[in-house]
Design a protein around this motif. Structure first.
Motif, PDB file in Angstrom:
ATOM      1  N   GLY A  21      33.004 -11.753 -22.843  1.00 50.81           N
ATOM      2  CA  GLY A  21      33.833 -12.651 -22.040  1.00 50.81           C
ATOM      3  C   GLY A  21      33.761 -14.088 -22.490  1.00 50.81           C
ATOM      4  O   GLY A  21      32.884 -14.482 -23.257  1.00 50.81           O
ATOM      5  N   ARG A  22      34.691 -14.852 -22.015  1.00 53.38           N
ATOM      6  CA  ARG A  22      34.803 -16.267 -22.383  1.00 53.38           C
ATOM      7  C   ARG A  22      33.700 -17.099 -21.751  1.00 53.38           C
ATOM      8  O   ARG A  22      33.137 -17.988 -22.357  1.00 53.38           O
ATOM      9  N   TYR A  23      33.383 -16.816 -20.487  1.00 59.78           N
ATOM     10  CA  TYR A  23      32.395 -17.613 -19.765  1.00 59.78           C
ATOM     11  C   TYR A  23      31.121 -16.825 -19.529  1.00 59.78           C
ATOM     12  O   TYR A  23      31.153 -15.596 -19.445  1.00 59.78           O
ATOM     13  N   ASN A  25      28.335 -15.186 -17.447  1.00 59.38           N
ATOM     14  CA  ASN A  25      28.433 -14.499 -16.167  1.00 59.38           C
ATOM     15  C   ASN A  25      27.380 -15.033 -15.199  1.00 59.38           C
ATOM     16  O   ASN A  25      26.189 -14.991 -15.491  1.00 59.38           O
ATOM     17  N   ARG A  72      31.201 -22.153 -23.073  1.00 66.06           N
ATOM     18  CA  ARG A  72      31.162 -20.963 -22.215  1.00 66.06           C
ATOM     19  C   ARG A  72      30.804 -21.259 -20.759  1.00 66.06           C
ATOM     20  O   ARG A  72      30.522 -20.335 -19.993  1.00 66.06           O
ATOM     21  N   THR A  73      30.799 -22.533 -20.390  1.00 61.76           N
ATOM     22  CA  THR A  73      30.558 -22.918 -19.003  1.00 61.76           C
ATOM     23  C   THR A  73      31.642 -23.901 -18.566  1.00 61.76           C
ATOM     24  O   THR A  73      32.442 -24.346 -19.385  1.00 61.76           O
ATOM     25  N   LEU A  74      31.628 -24.232 -17.292  1.00 58.89           N
ATOM     26  CA  LEU A  74      32.613 -25.160 -16.732  1.00 58.89           C
ATOM     27  C   LEU A  74      31.901 -26.337 -16.098  1.00 58.89           C
ATOM     28  O   LEU A  74      30.771 -26.199 -15.620  1.00 58.89           O
ATOM     29  N   GLU A  76      30.637 -28.732 -13.332  1.00 59.39           N
ATOM     30  CA  GLU A  76      30.374 -28.576 -11.902  1.00 59.39           C
ATOM     31  C   GLU A  76      30.369 -29.976 -11.296  1.00 59.39           C
ATOM     32  O   GLU A  76      29.382 -30.694 -11.387  1.00 59.39           O
ATOM     33  N   THR A  92      28.547 -25.007 -14.764  1.00 61.72           N
ATOM     34  CA  THR A  92      28.502 -23.802 -13.952  1.00 61.72           C
ATOM     35  C   THR A  92      29.060 -22.633 -14.739  1.00 61.72           C
ATOM     36  O   THR A  92      29.812 -22.819 -15.696  1.00 61.72           O
ATOM     37  N   ARG A  93      28.694 -21.447 -14.308  1.00 64.74           N
ATOM     38  CA  ARG A  93      29.163 -20.231 -14.973  1.00 64.74           C
ATOM     39  C   ARG A  93      30.285 -19.610 -14.164  1.00 64.74           C
ATOM     40  O   ARG A  93      30.526 -19.983 -13.026  1.00 64.74           O
ATOM     41  N   GLU A  94      30.929 -18.635 -14.753  1.00 68.50           N
ATOM     42  CA  GLU A  94      31.992 -17.898 -14.079  1.00 68.50           C
ATOM     43  C   GLU A  94      31.422 -17.255 -12.819  1.00 68.50           C
ATOM     44  O   GLU A  94      30.312 -16.761 -12.806  1.00 68.50           O
ATOM     45  N   ARG A  95      32.201 -17.277 -11.765  1.00 67.34           N
ATOM     46  CA  ARG A  95      31.740 -16.670 -10.502  1.00 67.34           C
ATOM     47  C   ARG A  95      32.455 -15.396 -10.238  1.00 67.34           C
ATOM     48  O   ARG A  95      33.461 -15.093 -10.645  1.00 67.34           O
TER      49      ARG A  95
END
Length: 95
Positions: A21-23, A25, A72-74, A76, A92-95
């Motif tokens: 996956g892109r992000y 987990n 690979r994170t966003l 926050e 932050t990581r994918e939720r």
């Protein structure tokens, strides 16, 4: 620092970046002290104690790790106060 702290930290990133996956987990978060953010803290501490040549070598690895972690994170926006511990705590990581 604990024995093998750098090797353990690098293996945490290898395992995290091996996730599909892109992000990253969010459900893969283990527990406090065992997350990749903690591993990044360990790498930062190791940099303070290494001789110049080893510091350069580890620095090159950290640069690649940071780029992949950021990719690979966003951001926050509500964790700005954590930036004093390192920018990686403000992601932050994918939720």
């Amino acid at each position: 620092m604990r024995p093998n702290a750098v090797a353990i930290a690098l293996s945490r990133f290898e395992r995290a970046f091996g996730q599909p996956g892109r992000y990253l987990n969010a459900s893969e978060v283990c527990s406090p002290g065992l997350e990749v953010e903690d591993a990044r803290d360990d790498l930062e501490r190791a940099m303070l104690h290494l001789p110049p040549g080893a510091r350069r070598d580890l620095g090159r690895l950290i640069t690649r790790i940071d780029a992949e972690f950021e990719r690979r994170t966003l951001p926050e926006p509500h964790s700005v106060e954590l930036a004093v511990f390192g920018w990686w705590w403000t992601r932050t990581r994918e939720r």
